[in-house]
Design a protein around this motif. Structure first.
Motif, PDB file in Angstrom:
ATOM      1  N   MET A 161      -7.044  -2.530   3.806  1.00 49.07           N
ATOM      2  CA  MET A 161      -7.288  -1.245   4.479  1.00 49.07           C
ATOM      3  C   MET A 161      -8.425  -0.528   3.775  1.00 49.07           C
ATOM      4  O   MET A 161      -8.417  -0.395   2.552  1.00 49.07           O
ATOM      5  CB  MET A 161      -6.035  -0.367   4.453  1.00 49.07           C
ATOM      6  N   ARG A 185       4.642   6.939   2.230  1.00 54.13           N
ATOM      7  CA  ARG A 185       4.246   8.340   2.144  1.00 54.13           C
ATOM      8  C   ARG A 185       5.150   9.218   3.009  1.00 54.13           C
ATOM      9  O   ARG A 185       5.657   8.790   4.031  1.00 54.13           O
ATOM     10  CB  ARG A 185       2.781   8.455   2.610  1.00 54.13           C
ATOM     11  N   SER A 196       0.725   9.602  11.819  1.00 49.10           N
ATOM     12  CA  SER A 196       0.661   9.879  10.378  1.00 49.10           C
ATOM     13  C   SER A 196       1.676  10.916   9.917  1.00 49.10           C
ATOM     14  O   SER A 196       2.100  10.901   8.768  1.00 49.10           O
ATOM     15  CB  SER A 196      -0.739  10.363  10.006  1.00 49.10           C
ATOM     16  N   ALA A 228      -1.908   5.806  15.022  1.00 45.35           N
ATOM     17  CA  ALA A 228      -1.250   6.074  13.739  1.00 45.35           C
ATOM     18  C   ALA A 228      -0.541   7.419  13.819  1.00 45.35           C
ATOM     19  O   ALA A 228      -1.186   8.467  13.916  1.00 45.35           O
ATOM     20  CB  ALA A 228      -2.269   6.069  12.596  1.00 45.35           C
ATOM     21  N   HIS A 282       5.266   6.851  10.958  1.00 46.88           N
ATOM     22  CA  HIS A 282       6.032   7.458   9.853  1.00 46.88           C
ATOM     23  C   HIS A 282       7.324   8.031  10.442  1.00 46.88           C
ATOM     24  O   HIS A 282       7.460   8.205  11.650  1.00 46.88           O
ATOM     25  CB  HIS A 282       5.186   8.501   9.115  1.00 46.88           C
ATOM     26  N   TYR A 332     -11.141   2.918   3.747  1.00 46.20           N
ATOM     27  CA  TYR A 332     -11.251   4.320   4.153  1.00 46.20           C
ATOM     28  C   TYR A 332     -12.728   4.739   4.138  1.00 46.20           C
ATOM     29  O   TYR A 332     -13.557   4.056   3.518  1.00 46.20           O
ATOM     30  CB  TYR A 332     -10.483   5.195   3.165  1.00 46.20           C
ATOM     31  N   ASN A 336      -7.481   2.001  12.506  1.00 42.60           N
ATOM     32  CA  ASN A 336      -6.236   2.761  12.426  1.00 42.60           C
ATOM     33  C   ASN A 336      -6.587   4.239  12.529  1.00 42.60           C
ATOM     34  O   ASN A 336      -7.051   4.845  11.552  1.00 42.60           O
ATOM     35  CB  ASN A 336      -5.510   2.423  11.121  1.00 42.60           C
ATOM     36  N   HIS A 351      -0.099  16.680   7.936  1.00 41.42           N
ATOM     37  CA  HIS A 351      -0.231  15.458   7.126  1.00 41.42           C
ATOM     38  C   HIS A 351      -0.008  15.806   5.650  1.00 41.42           C
ATOM     39  O   HIS A 351      -0.543  16.786   5.144  1.00 41.42           O
ATOM     40  CB  HIS A 351      -1.626  14.862   7.327  1.00 41.42           C
ATOM     41  N   HIS A 375       1.414   2.367  14.075  1.00 37.65           N
ATOM     42  CA  HIS A 375       1.841   2.595  12.690  1.00 37.65           C
ATOM     43  C   HIS A 375       2.593   3.920  12.675  1.00 37.65           C
ATOM     44  O   HIS A 375       2.016   4.970  12.932  1.00 37.65           O
ATOM     45  CB  HIS A 375       0.593   2.674  11.794  1.00 37.65           C
ATOM     46  N   ARG A 399       0.838  -1.214   0.000  1.00 40.69           N
ATOM     47  CA  ARG A 399       0.000   0.000   0.000  1.00 40.69           C
ATOM     48  C   ARG A 399       0.869   1.259   0.000  1.00 40.69           C
ATOM     49  O   ARG A 399       0.671   2.157  -0.811  1.00 40.69           O
ATOM     50  CB  ARG A 399      -0.931   0.019   1.219  1.00 40.69           C
ATOM     51  N   GLU A 400       1.830   1.316   0.906  1.00 40.14           N
ATOM     52  CA  GLU A 400       2.592   2.566   1.080  1.00 40.14           C
ATOM     53  C   GLU A 400       3.544   2.839  -0.097  1.00 40.14           C
ATOM     54  O   GLU A 400       3.812   3.992  -0.419  1.00 40.14           O
ATOM     55  CB  GLU A 400       3.379   2.520   2.389  1.00 40.14           C
ATOM     56  N   ALA A 435      -9.591   2.704   8.407  1.00 41.71           N
ATOM     57  CA  ALA A 435      -8.747   3.893   8.614  1.00 41.71           C
ATOM     58  C   ALA A 435      -9.565   5.165   8.435  1.00 41.71           C
ATOM     59  O   ALA A 435     -10.305   5.310   7.455  1.00 41.71           O
ATOM     60  CB  ALA A 435      -7.579   3.886   7.625  1.00 41.71           C
ATOM     61  N   MET A 485      -6.024   7.570  12.260  1.00 32.88           N
ATOM     62  CA  MET A 485      -5.057   8.473  11.626  1.00 32.88           C
ATOM     63  C   MET A 485      -4.930   9.769  12.433  1.00 32.88           C
ATOM     64  O   MET A 485      -5.898  10.290  12.950  1.00 32.88           O
ATOM     65  CB  MET A 485      -5.498   8.774  10.189  1.00 32.88           C
TER      66      MET A 485
HETATM   67  C1  KIV Z   1      -3.802   4.967   6.454  1.00 34.73           C
HETATM   68  C2  KIV Z   1      -3.136   5.422   7.694  1.00 34.73           C
HETATM   69  C3  KIV Z   1      -3.156   4.490   8.819  1.00 34.73           C
HETATM   70  C4  KIV Z   1      -1.751   5.886   7.454  1.00 34.73           C
HETATM   71  O1  KIV Z   1      -0.955   5.271   6.779  1.00 34.73           O
HETATM   72  C5  KIV Z   1      -1.353   7.099   8.135  1.00 34.73           C
HETATM   73  O2  KIV Z   1      -2.193   7.864   8.596  1.00 34.73           O
HETATM   74  O3  KIV Z   1      -0.147   7.319   8.225  1.00 34.73           O
END
Ligand code: KIV
Length: 337
Positions: A75, A216, A158, A156, A186, A77, A126, A275, A184, A13-14, A99, A128
């Motif tokens: 996942m 991302r 994010s 998350a 980043h 949305y 999840n 974000h 989760h 996905r990412e 999510a 976010m």
């Molecule tokens: C889809 C969500 C969990 C996500 O990857 C984020 O918010 O970072």
């Protein structure tokens, strides 16, 4: 003795934020993850990426067949319908990951009960941008999610802005209330792996990562590094971190858009809790107002980390432009990025 925890790979996905995989490449990655003993691999509800002209069930089924030791997680949305979930489940998905922004949980939680009725063994929420609310509010929302049928509440991070102490406090508070949690992360402030470890030490039962950290913004917790680090603390001992590291090298490293370092913009995104879904809008407004983009995202994120509007960005850009003019520090900042 550490509790048994599950590792979730989000590469398929990412990675789409950085490059497009062919179906054959997706299948190969799924097969390697399975060989390495990764417990779950995640695909998006938008199903196959746009290039593939595949229905969701074809994509899930191809990936699931290639990964016999791994459960495919889908996942979804806000706006997704139960019928899509049902098709993915019929094709082999065994986990549904709902999510939505933490403040908009009501937009997705109605799908939890329907997913359970379909017989899905594991449903996660999840949340976010979890950092946008207080720990007390996150706990209340997690309790609502569990009451709606969710099995695991995910913090998350994010924007990659949370500190290990914050992750530990929230994860432990949820754990103490009997709420199963996941994390989760980043990597905007280079803390995604450290935060994931902190979550595990604080009782989390699921952690996420991606091969070579693809994903991302500044990317995600780097799966193979996370495995190696977690094993030193007694977690994930059955996962083959070396195999993941070798495959990450061959399959992903050369395809990442960014180098391993974190840019000044990434840091500002993390500090500002901004974000990247609104990054292009911010870039356009920063350009048109002649203010540095890192300054704009930092200031806008501080004012609204959930859904900053164009109007907020414009007002903030005007404020920054005036401030820059008044204090004459724009040129110094401009030189530094
Ligand atoms: C889809 C969500 C969990 C996500 O990857 C984020 O918010 O970072």
């Amino acid at each position: 003795m550490p509790a048994s925890v599950s590792l979730v790979d989000c590469t398929l996905r990412e990675v789409e934020y950085e490059t497009h995989l062919t179906l054959a490449e997706s299948v190969q990655i799924a097969s390697e993850l399975s060989a390495a003993g990764v417990h779950y691999l995640e695909v998006a509800d938008r199903g196959a990426p746009s290039w593939a002209d595949l229905e969701i069930e074809d994509y899930v089924s191809a990936v699931a067949q290639a990964a016999p030791r791994t459960t495919v997680a889908i996942m979804v949305y806000p706006g997704a319908c139960l019928e899509t979930i049902a098709r993915a489940v019929a094709a082999g998905a065994g986990c549904v990951r709902l999510a939505a922004n933490i403040t908009e949980a009501a937009d997705i939680l109605p799908l939890a009960e329907g997913s359970k009725d379909l017989g899905v063994p594991l449903v996660t929420f999840n949340a976010m941008k979890t950092y946008a609310v207080s720990a007390a509010e996150a706990i209340r929302i997690a309790e609502d999610a569990c009451a709606a049928g969710v099995d695991v509440f995910y913090t998350a991070d994010s924007a990659g802005c949370m500190l290990p102490t914050e992750v530990a406090h929230l994860s432990r508070s949820l754990h103490e209330r009997g709420i199963a949690t996941g994390f989760h992360g980043h990597d905007n402030t280079s803390l995604a792996v450290a935060n994931s470890l902190e979550a595990l030490d604080s009782g989390a039962v699921m952690v996420d990562g991606t091969l070579r950290g693809a994903g991302r913004s500044a990317g995600n917790a780097q799966l193979e590094v996370l495995v190696k680090a977690a094993q030193r603390n007694g977690f994930l001992s059955a996962v083959d971190g070396d195999l993941l590291a070798r495959r990450a090298e061959e399959l992903i490293a050369g395809r990442r858009l960014r180098d391993r370092g974190v840019s000044y913009l990434d840091i500002a995104i993390g500090e500002g809790r901004f974000h990247t879904e609104r990054l292009e809008m911010a870039r356009e407004i920063a350009d048109s107002h002649d203010v540095p983009l890192p300054d704009l995202v930092r200031e806008v994120g501080r004012r609204d980390p959930i859904r900053p509007s164009r109007q907020l960005m414009e007002v903030t850009a005007e404020y920054l432009r005036d401030a820059h003019g008044r204090f004459q520090w724009k040129s110094t900042l401009a030189d530094s990025h």
